[in-house]
Structure formats: structure tokens, C-alpha cells
Design a protein around this motif. Sequence first.
Motif, short mmCIF file in Angstrom:
data_model
loop_
_atom_site.label_atom_id
_atom_site.label_comp_id
_atom_site.label_asym_id
_atom_site.label_seq_id
_atom_site.Cartn_x
_atom_site.Cartn_y
_atom_site.Cartn_z
N ARG A 168 60.54 33.04 45.10
CA ARG A 168 60.64 32.79 43.66
C ARG A 168 59.60 31.79 43.17
O ARG A 168 59.84 31.02 42.25
CB ARG A 168 62.06 32.36 43.27
CG ARG A 168 63.13 33.36 43.67
CD ARG A 168 64.51 32.92 43.19
NE ARG A 168 64.61 33.00 41.72
CZ ARG A 168 64.93 34.10 41.05
NH1 ARG A 168 65.17 35.23 41.70
NH2 ARG A 168 65.01 34.09 39.74
N ASP A 180 55.62 43.74 38.29
CA ASP A 180 56.75 44.11 39.16
C ASP A 180 56.65 43.52 40.55
O ASP A 180 57.52 43.75 41.40
CB ASP A 180 56.88 45.63 39.24
CG ASP A 180 55.62 46.31 39.75
OD1 ASP A 180 54.68 45.60 40.16
OD2 ASP A 180 55.57 47.56 39.72
N VAL A 183 59.19 39.41 42.24
CA VAL A 183 60.60 39.63 42.57
C VAL A 183 60.93 38.83 43.82
O VAL A 183 60.05 38.51 44.63
CB VAL A 183 60.92 41.12 42.80
CG1 VAL A 183 60.76 41.90 41.50
CG2 VAL A 183 60.05 41.71 43.89
N ASP A 184 62.21 38.52 43.99
CA ASP A 184 62.63 37.79 45.18
C ASP A 184 62.97 38.78 46.30
O ASP A 184 62.87 40.00 46.11
CB ASP A 184 63.80 36.86 44.85
CG ASP A 184 65.06 37.61 44.43
OD1 ASP A 184 65.16 38.83 44.69
OD2 ASP A 184 65.95 36.97 43.85
N GLY A 186 65.61 39.95 47.31
CA GLY A 186 66.64 40.91 46.91
C GLY A 186 66.19 41.83 45.81
O GLY A 186 67.02 42.51 45.18
N ASP A 187 64.86 41.86 45.53
CA ASP A 187 64.26 42.69 44.48
C ASP A 187 64.74 42.30 43.09
O ASP A 187 64.66 43.09 42.15
CB ASP A 187 64.53 44.18 44.72
CG ASP A 187 63.70 44.75 45.86
OD1 ASP A 187 62.59 44.23 46.08
OD2 ASP A 187 64.17 45.69 46.52
N GLU A 188 65.20 41.05 42.95
CA GLU A 188 65.58 40.54 41.63
C GLU A 188 64.36 39.89 40.98
O GLU A 188 63.75 38.99 41.55
CB GLU A 188 66.70 39.52 41.76
CG GLU A 188 68.04 40.12 42.13
CD GLU A 188 68.61 40.99 41.02
OE1 GLU A 188 68.39 40.66 39.83
OE2 GLU A 188 69.26 41.99 41.34
N PRO A 189 63.99 40.32 39.77
CA PRO A 189 62.84 39.70 39.10
C PRO A 189 63.17 38.29 38.63
O PRO A 189 64.34 37.94 38.40
CB PRO A 189 62.58 40.64 37.92
CG PRO A 189 63.89 41.29 37.65
CD PRO A 189 64.59 41.41 38.98
N TYR A 190 62.14 37.47 38.49
CA TYR A 190 62.32 36.12 37.95
C TYR A 190 61.21 35.86 36.94
O TYR A 190 60.19 36.56 36.90
CB TYR A 190 62.31 35.06 39.06
CG TYR A 190 61.11 35.11 39.99
CD1 TYR A 190 59.98 34.33 39.74
CD2 TYR A 190 61.11 35.91 41.13
CE1 TYR A 190 58.89 34.36 40.59
CE2 TYR A 190 60.02 35.95 41.99
CZ TYR A 190 58.92 35.17 41.71
OH TYR A 190 57.83 35.20 42.55
N LYS A 191 61.40 34.85 36.11
CA LYS A 191 60.48 34.61 35.01
C LYS A 191 59.13 34.11 35.52
O LYS A 191 59.02 33.60 36.65
CB LYS A 191 61.07 33.61 34.02
CG LYS A 191 61.19 32.19 34.53
CD LYS A 191 61.47 31.17 33.42
CE LYS A 191 62.69 31.53 32.62
NZ LYS A 191 62.97 30.53 31.55
#
Length: 720
Positions: A168, A180, A183-184, A186-191
Amino acid sequence: MSVQDFSRAEESEKTGVLRPSRNVWRVEEAARARLLVDAAHYFETLRTAMKNARHSILIVGWDIDSRTRLVGPSGKVDDDLPETFGEFIAALARENPDLEIKLLLWDYSVIYAMERELLPAVPLRWNTPRNIDLCLDDEIPLGASHHQKIVVIDDCLAFSGGLDITVRRWDTPAHDPANDLRVDPGDEPYKPFHDVQMMVDGDAAAALGELARTRWHRAACEELTPAPAGGDPWPEGVDPHFTGVAIGIARTEPAVNGSPAVREIETLFPDMIAAAQRWIYIENQFLTCTEVASALAGRLGENPDLEVLLVAPKTHEAWLEQQTMLAGRIRFMEIIRQADVADRVRLVYPTVGKEGQEVDVMVHSKVMIVDDALLRVGSANLCNRSMGTDTECDLVIEASDDASRAGVLDALGRLLGEHCGVDSDEIAGALRETGSIFAAMDRARVKDRGLRPVADGEEPPGEAFTAIESIADPGRPIASGEHFADIVDLGGEESRGRFSTIVKAAALLLFVVALGLLWRYTPLSEYAQPDKLRETFGGMADNPFAVLAIVALYVIAGFFAFPVTVLILVTAGTFGLWPGLLYAGLGSMSSALATYGAGRGLGARFLRNLIGPRINRISRGIGERGVLAVATIRLVPVAPFMLVNLVAGAFRLPVIDYTFGTLLGLAPGIVLLSVMGDRVFAMLEDPSLSDLAIVLGALVLWIGFAFALQKLIARWRKSD
């Protein structure tokens, strides 16, 4: 007056801001230095530099995550090595068995567990070659954290700043909201995320190597030798921004284990502010230190030409930060408003994206630039923690010639240009022409990038949050005897004494209430009753196999790190003093020998992988003096009972030395605890003053014996 004019005007009067033993630890030469803006550039450069390592890589971090993708702006690697950090360093270690890789990670507070990799020792120590070692560092006071972010390669190249090798963090200077790749695991995007690191070589890198080795020695009780001279891991094709420049190294270190506190960073901030003539540019995650706010307000009052630009996150979103760091930032700006200089201070946050679809950029960097004279990059936030509680490391360049002044101005152009969406040369040109950082920022307005005013409001936080702020953002460790002065205004020494008494009385009251609740709402009271104990252990005293059952219980409990003192008390209370004393002695020794055997079977390498280099603290103590050392550790414990047993076995302490040392060390405690246990349970059936006197006498004797022994051991160690 242009920037060139005021630079020349000040040069004749300039005596230098950086002063060792005051605001920096050392000032060392670097043949080359470069700013690495945002993690994509840092990770790409670091990856190349680590591939060039010949002897050693030493990494110190607030966080280190094996899943971090060490990739550049393209999101891809240009070599045949793995992308992720853990697999990458494992490949380096296998290719070069002579390369020693040391990872020093803060043994973090549980409140950060959700932000971290679960069980970091597993991928970073267990599944890697033998020449990779990880140590979890807990050698700091309560409430403090290790916040330095340092990488040293072969003692001749080093990185330091705001970036950890963790997830992150990755982003490019474009901060594209639609990227794209951001992402972390877990494939969760962050700002979008902004941060800065500095790379230096030469004597400056060697000094950072010394700092990192000192940290390792404190945490692991292990001396690391500097890398042999020679070699140049500086990445090919990466041009320096500065050449032949002096680097100041400033630190924060809390007082611990008798060493004094180091507060160079706290002193450096006002010293840099006092030197400002035309502008101060600050990027920082937190703004809560009121002393820095007062220094800014004072310098603005002295110099009507001075402008201050503060670049920070738009807001703090987590609940704790909302109640502490955001409240502190409001108070920080209130000091400036009350000084009537707010018209020359702008607090802004960066955004990207078209109007109506803007996304704010997370500012995690810790940068300060004063005119074209001083450039500072580090780990220290402008908060109270960074001034005296957490360990920090900042690097600062004090420009001494035209080339270094141009380098400082170019660094400001690069950072401000990134936020405004224009080329660094445009910002630098406007600064040279106008001498105003506000004018340079206003000229650079574009549609999809910019710096927007922060809108925190002007109301200071209520008093209800004062205690929370003092714990989350303390100016000294919570373990310090002075910490309560940050929470409550204690007045003089007399009120301090009263407050201390009140705290102790309140703590005692809470303890008594907690015990009462346990007795009322849990089965504790049932199991403490003699009748219940007789029912639970019914018939065991007359059973010929009772001793075997007790020994088995001690052995099993020993492997689960169950407190042996509790077992001794219960044994004596259940079976009486003399049988209980015998059973407790046999059980304790059997447990000690069983876990010793387990440690011997597992071996030192396995145990070191399990526990880490902190095993050295125990092994060094028990390995040097045999029987006496083991007895001492039993009498004055330096680690849990089970851990000492495992380490003694793993390091193959002679079994005779271990057995006799353990017997000598445990005997006084077993006797005293058995007496206490026998009388305590007897008093539950038939209370008497004589039994109470015996219990209190045994307790006083035990405490006095332990205290006297600690004094004796302290003198013994000094005599060495």
C-alpha cells in the motif's frame, strides 16, 4: 528581491545551521545524493542496488512485508528475478552465499496488526536461505515505535526517508486514480500515495550503516562487522541530483536501558525555521507539534517577506487519527492564526482528476525545504511522537555553493511541480523570477492536478480528547515517569506527589474491583474453595500414581508456557507442604529437563528461526558461566521458564551444569512458594493470624531475596 539576490546577501553572514551534538548526530560527505520521489522510483532503484550488493544488505523498518512488489513505474521487472520482496531477497541470497541480509523490523504494537503481514517471520526467516536473518526489535520503552526507514548496502550506499518496504505504498508521480497497478496483495485498490526517499553514498552511507548496526546490536545482542571496502552498488544510469555534498544525519531516540534520549530532530526544526528568508516548504503526514507551530509563527512575525507552504493529507480518516492527529493539526494552525500571520501560511492537499471527480493524494512524506539553502528528507513527522518518543532518522543537505543551491531549488521544483501537474523547470523558473513560492504555485494551475486548501475548521478540540491525544501522540514514552505531566497539569512537585498517590490508589481500587468481578461472575471462586479442590483432586493424594500424574501435568504445562509459579502454589495448597514440596520439585525439574531435551532436539538454528536473533540475549547469559549462570537466571528471570529451557538445550549447555544450575536456582522459590501455597489454602478453611504472618513473611523474604540478588548480580556484571 530575487532568489539569487537574497542567497548572495545571506551568504556572507551564514555560519551554518547543521551543528553536530546539537541538531545533527554527524555531518558526512556523500559523493552522490539523489531524491527518489514516490515508491515506484524508490523500489525500482532499490531493486537494482540490491542486485549489486556483494557483502551485506541491512534493512531497518517500521514495517517490512515479504509481499511487496519491487517494481518501477511500468509495474514490471526487467530481470529474471521474482517481483515480490521476500522471494527476491531469497533469490539474491541463494545466488551469493556470502551475502548477509539482515532485516530489523519493529516488534509492533497489536493495534497495527490489521495493517501488517501476519507472522512476518514465517516468509522472511523460515522460508529463506540461512544468510537471511530477521529480528523483531522490541528494545524501546512502552508507547514508542521504531519509525526509521533505512537500507544500507555494503556500507557504501544507503537509503533513508519516509518509505518502508511494505504494501500500500507503491505509486508513480502521476498518481493516476485509474492506475490498476495500485492494489494491495488482496487486489484491493488504495488511494494515490506520495512519499520521498533519499539515496546517498560515501561516508554518509557508512554512517547510516553504523546507525543500523547499532540498532541490530541492541535488538539481537549481536555485533555486525562493516562490509569490506570496495565495490559500488550505485545503480547504473541513475544520475545524482547532488555531487560532493555534506549530509547531516539527525535522530530521535527515546531513553532506554540507561542510555540518554536523543532529540536532535526536535532541535533541527526550529533551527531550520530560524534560517528562513523567503519560503519554507513542508510536506508532512502529521502537523501536531505546537513548538514547531510557535517557531513558524515567531519567524513569520520577524520576517514579513517569509511564506510557508504546508502540504498534508486532506484529512485523517481513521477514528484514532481523527481524535488525535486531526485535532492536533487544528491546534497547530490556531497558533499561527492567533499570531496574525495566517495570510502568509497555506495548508493544502494535493488532488488528481477532473473537476467533480477529484481524488485526494495521501501525503506520507516528511520533507522540509528552506529557501534554496536547506533540503531535509526523513522519517520524522511534525508531531510530538517524532520529537522524543519514536526512533527517527532525517537526512539534510545544507547548500554551500551554486551547484548545491541549484539542486535544492530543483528538488522543490520537482515536488511542487508534481503536485501542480507541471514540469519542475517551470516551478524553479517562477521561484527564481518572483522569489515567492505562492506565486510559483498559483502560476502552475492546471485542470486535473492541483493543491487545494485544507478545511479542518477553526475550533480546537474539546478537553475530552486531551488524554487520548497524550497517549497516541506523546512527546516522551508512556513508560517515562514524566508522561503523566503530558496528560494532567501537575503544577509543582507537591501536586506531582499527590497525583502519584491518587494514581496508585485508583489502580489498587480497580484491581480489587476486578478481583471481585472475577469471583462473582466466573468459576474462580468455586475452584479456589478447599471442598471444590478436594472434589476435583479427589483420591489423588492416596493414589500410588499421584506423583506420576503431577510430573506429567508439569511437563505438559511447561510446553504450553504455563506459569510454573502457579503450579507450585496449587500443588502445595492441594497436597500440603511436604508432599507438595516434593511434587513441585519433581514436577519443575521434570518440566525443565523435558523442554531442555526438546530444545536440544530442535537445535539452535530451528530455535533461532522460531524466536529470532533475540535468542542471543539468553544464550549469551547461560553459555558463559555454566551452573552459576543457570542458577542466576532461575533466581532473577530474564525470560520465561520454557524459553530458557529450550535455549539451554538448543545451545547444548552441558546437561549436568544445566540440571544443577536449575536445581539451585529453583529451590528457594519452590520452598517459599510452597509455604505460601500451603498456608494460603489453609487460611481459606481456618483463617489465623499465624498463617497470615507466615504468608506475608514468605512473600517479604522472597522479594527481599530477589532484590538482594539483583544487586549482587549487577555488581558481578560490572566487575566483568
